[in-house]
Design a protein around this motif. Sequence first.
Motif, PDB file in Angstrom:
ATOM      1  N   ALA A 189      83.176  75.118  86.665  1.00 26.99           N
ATOM      2  CA  ALA A 189      84.318  75.295  86.924  1.00 26.99           C
ATOM      3  C   ALA A 189      84.459  74.883  88.591  1.00 26.99           C
ATOM      4  CB  ALA A 189      85.320  75.951  86.165  1.00 26.99           C
ATOM      5  N   GLU A 190      83.783  75.684  89.483  1.00 24.88           N
ATOM      6  CA  GLU A 190      83.338  75.351  90.787  1.00 24.88           C
ATOM      7  C   GLU A 190      82.762  73.853  90.808  1.00 24.88           C
ATOM      8  OE1 GLU A 190      81.345  78.044  92.286  1.00 24.88           O
ATOM      9  OE2 GLU A 190      82.928  79.818  91.969  1.00 24.88           O
ATOM     10  N   ASP A 191      81.783  73.513  90.320  1.00 24.06           N
ATOM     11  CA  ASP A 191      80.987  72.443  89.938  1.00 24.06           C
ATOM     12  C   ASP A 191      82.566  71.223  89.366  1.00 24.06           C
ATOM     13  OD1 ASP A 191      78.695  73.269  90.804  1.00 24.06           O
ATOM     14  OD2 ASP A 191      77.531  73.263  89.096  1.00 24.06           O
ATOM     15  N   LEU A 225      89.188  77.464  82.526  1.00 22.98           N
ATOM     16  CA  LEU A 225      89.447  77.666  80.925  1.00 22.98           C
ATOM     17  C   LEU A 225      88.927  76.593  80.338  1.00 22.98           C
ATOM     18  CD1 LEU A 225      93.543  78.394  81.268  1.00 22.98           C
ATOM     19  CD2 LEU A 225      91.470  79.886  81.123  1.00 22.98           C
ATOM     20  N   LEU A 226      88.555  75.356  80.877  1.00 27.76           N
ATOM     21  CA  LEU A 226      87.995  73.950  80.125  1.00 27.76           C
ATOM     22  C   LEU A 226      86.596  74.869  79.966  1.00 27.76           C
ATOM     23  CD1 LEU A 226      89.906  70.971  81.876  1.00 27.76           C
ATOM     24  CD2 LEU A 226      90.372  72.008  79.425  1.00 27.76           C
ATOM     25  N   THR A 227      85.676  74.981  81.383  1.00 30.83           N
ATOM     26  CA  THR A 227      84.754  75.117  81.322  1.00 30.83           C
ATOM     27  C   THR A 227      83.680  76.445  80.191  1.00 30.83           C
ATOM     28  OG1 THR A 227      84.440  75.685  83.464  1.00 30.83           O
ATOM     29  CG2 THR A 227      84.008  73.205  82.935  1.00 30.83           C
ATOM     30  N   GLY A 228      84.831  77.120  81.004  1.00 31.47           N
ATOM     31  CA  GLY A 228      84.214  78.881  80.614  1.00 31.47           C
ATOM     32  C   GLY A 228      83.420  79.331  81.192  1.00 31.47           C
ATOM     33  N   GLU A 229      82.871  79.122  82.140  1.00 33.24           N
ATOM     34  CA  GLU A 229      82.028  79.575  83.051  1.00 33.24           C
ATOM     35  C   GLU A 229      81.766  79.223  84.500  1.00 33.24           C
ATOM     36  OE1 GLU A 229      77.957  77.813  83.104  1.00 33.24           O
ATOM     37  OE2 GLU A 229      77.216  79.681  82.346  1.00 33.24           O
ATOM     38  N   GLN A 230      82.226  80.523  85.698  1.00 33.52           N
ATOM     39  CA  GLN A 230      82.871  80.289  87.310  1.00 33.52           C
ATOM     40  C   GLN A 230      82.079  79.283  88.189  1.00 33.52           C
ATOM     41  OE1 GLN A 230      85.596  81.864  88.074  1.00 33.52           O
ATOM     42  NE2 GLN A 230      85.106  80.459  90.444  1.00 33.52           N
ATOM     43  N   VAL A 254      85.787  71.167  90.055  1.00 38.67           N
ATOM     44  CA  VAL A 254      86.600  70.844  90.594  1.00 38.67           C
ATOM     45  C   VAL A 254      85.583  69.840  91.741  1.00 38.67           C
ATOM     46  CG1 VAL A 254      87.867  72.751  92.047  1.00 38.67           C
ATOM     47  CG2 VAL A 254      87.565  73.116  89.947  1.00 38.67           C
ATOM     48  N   GLN A 255      84.961  71.014  92.281  1.00 43.23           N
ATOM     49  CA  GLN A 255      83.834  69.507  93.514  1.00 43.23           C
ATOM     50  C   GLN A 255      83.902  68.413  93.234  1.00 43.23           C
ATOM     51  OE1 GLN A 255      83.783  71.291  96.315  1.00 43.23           O
ATOM     52  NE2 GLN A 255      82.570  69.609  97.125  1.00 43.23           N
ATOM     53  N   SER A 256      82.959  67.855  92.106  1.00 42.22           N
ATOM     54  CA  SER A 256      83.035  66.377  91.407  1.00 42.22           C
ATOM     55  C   SER A 256      84.671  65.915  91.228  1.00 42.22           C
ATOM     56  CB  SER A 256      81.978  66.778  90.245  1.00 42.22           C
ATOM     57  OG  SER A 256      82.205  66.998  89.361  1.00 42.22           O
ATOM     58  N   THR A 257      85.286  66.385  90.839  1.00 38.66           N
ATOM     59  CA  THR A 257      86.991  65.831  90.790  1.00 38.66           C
ATOM     60  C   THR A 257      87.272  65.790  92.325  1.00 38.66           C
ATOM     61  OG1 THR A 257      87.455  67.079  88.863  1.00 38.66           O
ATOM     62  CG2 THR A 257      89.248  66.378  90.122  1.00 38.66           C
ATOM     63  N   LEU A 258      87.324  66.760  93.195  1.00 41.84           N
ATOM     64  CA  LEU A 258      87.501  66.310  94.209  1.00 41.84           C
ATOM     65  C   LEU A 258      86.592  65.628  94.721  1.00 41.84           C
ATOM     66  CD1 LEU A 258      88.793  69.623  95.341  1.00 41.84           C
ATOM     67  CD2 LEU A 258      90.247  68.199  94.985  1.00 41.84           C
ATOM     68  N   GLU A 259      85.567  65.406  94.990  1.00 45.79           N
ATOM     69  CA  GLU A 259      85.048  64.334  95.676  1.00 45.79           C
ATOM     70  C   GLU A 259      85.486  62.751  95.139  1.00 45.79           C
ATOM     71  OE1 GLU A 259      80.549  65.199  94.567  1.00 45.79           O
ATOM     72  OE2 GLU A 259      80.581  66.518  95.340  1.00 45.79           O
ATOM     73  N   GLN A 260      85.370  62.624  93.747  1.00 45.12           N
ATOM     74  CA  GLN A 260      86.118  61.110  93.640  1.00 45.12           C
ATOM     75  C   GLN A 260      87.763  61.391  94.284  1.00 45.12           C
ATOM     76  OE1 GLN A 260      86.290  62.356  89.105  1.00 45.12           O
ATOM     77  NE2 GLN A 260      83.928  60.655  89.374  1.00 45.12           N
ATOM     78  N   VAL A 261      88.488  62.042  93.875  1.00 46.34           N
ATOM     79  CA  VAL A 261      89.510  61.903  94.374  1.00 46.34           C
ATOM     80  C   VAL A 261      89.715  61.327  95.806  1.00 46.34           C
ATOM     81  CG1 VAL A 261      91.689  63.108  94.912  1.00 46.34           C
ATOM     82  CG2 VAL A 261      90.849  63.067  92.472  1.00 46.34           C
ATOM     83  N   TYR A 262      89.506  62.154  97.078  1.00 47.72           N
ATOM     84  CA  TYR A 262      88.906  62.158  97.996  1.00 47.72           C
ATOM     85  C   TYR A 262      88.639  60.545  98.476  1.00 47.72           C
ATOM     86  CZ  TYR A 262      87.325  61.776 102.936  1.00 47.72           C
ATOM     87  OH  TYR A 262      87.703  61.823 104.435  1.00 47.72           O
ATOM     88  N   MET A 305      89.884  64.992  86.259  1.00 46.96           N
ATOM     89  CA  MET A 305      89.039  66.439  86.050  1.00 46.96           C
ATOM     90  C   MET A 305      88.973  66.321  84.360  1.00 46.96           C
ATOM     91  SD  MET A 305      89.706  70.701  87.305  1.00 46.96           S
ATOM     92  CE  MET A 305      91.525  70.739  87.606  1.00 46.96           C
ATOM     93  N   VAL A 306      90.411  66.102  83.929  1.00 48.09           N
ATOM     94  CA  VAL A 306      90.144  66.140  82.187  1.00 48.09           C
ATOM     95  C   VAL A 306      89.162  64.885  82.174  1.00 48.09           C
ATOM     96  CG1 VAL A 306      91.238  66.003  80.123  1.00 48.09           C
ATOM     97  CG2 VAL A 306      92.408  67.164  81.406  1.00 48.09           C
ATOM     98  N   ASN A 307      89.205  64.010  82.931  1.00 47.12           N
ATOM     99  CA  ASN A 307      88.211  63.264  82.155  1.00 47.12           C
ATOM    100  C   ASN A 307      86.548  63.281  82.285  1.00 47.12           C
ATOM    101  OD1 ASN A 307      90.596  61.385  80.826  1.00 47.12           O
ATOM    102  ND2 ASN A 307      90.274  59.618  83.253  1.00 47.12           N
ATOM    103  N   ALA A 308      86.086  64.335  83.726  1.00 48.41           N
ATOM    104  CA  ALA A 308      85.348  64.261  84.111  1.00 48.41           C
ATOM    105  C   ALA A 308      84.469  65.449  83.299  1.00 48.41           C
ATOM    106  CB  ALA A 308      85.037  64.980  85.585  1.00 48.41           C
ATOM    107  N   HIS A 309      84.780  66.158  82.826  1.00 47.01           N
ATOM    108  CA  HIS A 309      85.146  67.726  81.416  1.00 47.01           C
ATOM    109  C   HIS A 309      84.857  66.658  80.302  1.00 47.01           C
ATOM    110  CE1 HIS A 309      85.720  70.584  78.667  1.00 47.01           C
ATOM    111  NE2 HIS A 309      84.607  70.994  79.153  1.00 47.01           N
ATOM    112  N   ALA A 310      85.466  66.291  80.045  1.00 44.25           N
ATOM    113  CA  ALA A 310      85.785  65.197  78.617  1.00 44.25           C
ATOM    114  C   ALA A 310      84.172  64.366  78.585  1.00 44.25           C
ATOM    115  CB  ALA A 310      86.390  64.091  78.524  1.00 44.25           C
ATOM    116  N   ARG A 311      84.081  63.644  79.637  1.00 41.36           N
ATOM    117  CA  ARG A 311      82.253  63.087  79.515  1.00 41.36           C
ATOM    118  C   ARG A 311      81.296  63.896  79.540  1.00 41.36           C
ATOM    119  NH1 ARG A 311      85.343  60.156  83.787  1.00 41.36           N
ATOM    120  NH2 ARG A 311      84.206  61.397  85.258  1.00 41.36           N
ATOM    121  N   LYS A 312      81.035  64.819  80.396  1.00 40.87           N
ATOM    122  CA  LYS A 312      80.398  65.679  80.512  1.00 40.87           C
ATOM    123  C   LYS A 312      79.884  66.425  78.643  1.00 40.87           C
ATOM    124  CE  LYS A 312      79.305  70.578  81.335  1.00 40.87           C
ATOM    125  NZ  LYS A 312      79.256  71.506  81.822  1.00 40.87           N
TER     126      LYS A 312
END
Length: 179
Positions: free
Chosen positions: A37-39, A29-34, A41-49, A69-76
Amino acid sequence: MGDRKQARDEEFQGFVIGRWPRLMRTAFLLTGEQHAAEDLVQSTLEQVYVAWRKVGSADDPEAYVRRVMVNAHARKHRRKLREFLARGDDSGLVREIADTGDRIAQADDRSALLKALAQLPPRQREAVVLRYWEDLTETQTAEAMGCSVGSVKSNAAKGIAKLRATPGLADTVTQGGRK
């Protein structure tokens, strides 16, 4: 030491498995593209791990991850990268108004909503998605977006007003359920 790392890895894996669908939905819903969105979530989970010891012991790990995730999206967005929800222009097509139980009509309604979301400015889109799709409180949304509750209220109200002004969505609302 190895046992603690393995336990932490298993805890992280359990978190990811349990939250994956919701994280993907929010990212889509934030990115509008599958793929985007996968990228995200993946980059968010990398940071969180990397910080899972801290994240896993937080009061609400899901809120922490959502904020990342919201911060990563905003940076983009600050880098001026464009996002696309709709690939083609179908404005010249005549639409039939289908029965509300019709799955194809529901898909068309979803498509209209996604196109309308794509037209919102990023902060309004974030506020609408987190507040109304993710059903977060204003306070939780403010925490996820890193802003005040007043900014959430303002962005959400403006976003909803723009969505209501979208002709395709207005027709959907008046035809569905409130005939």
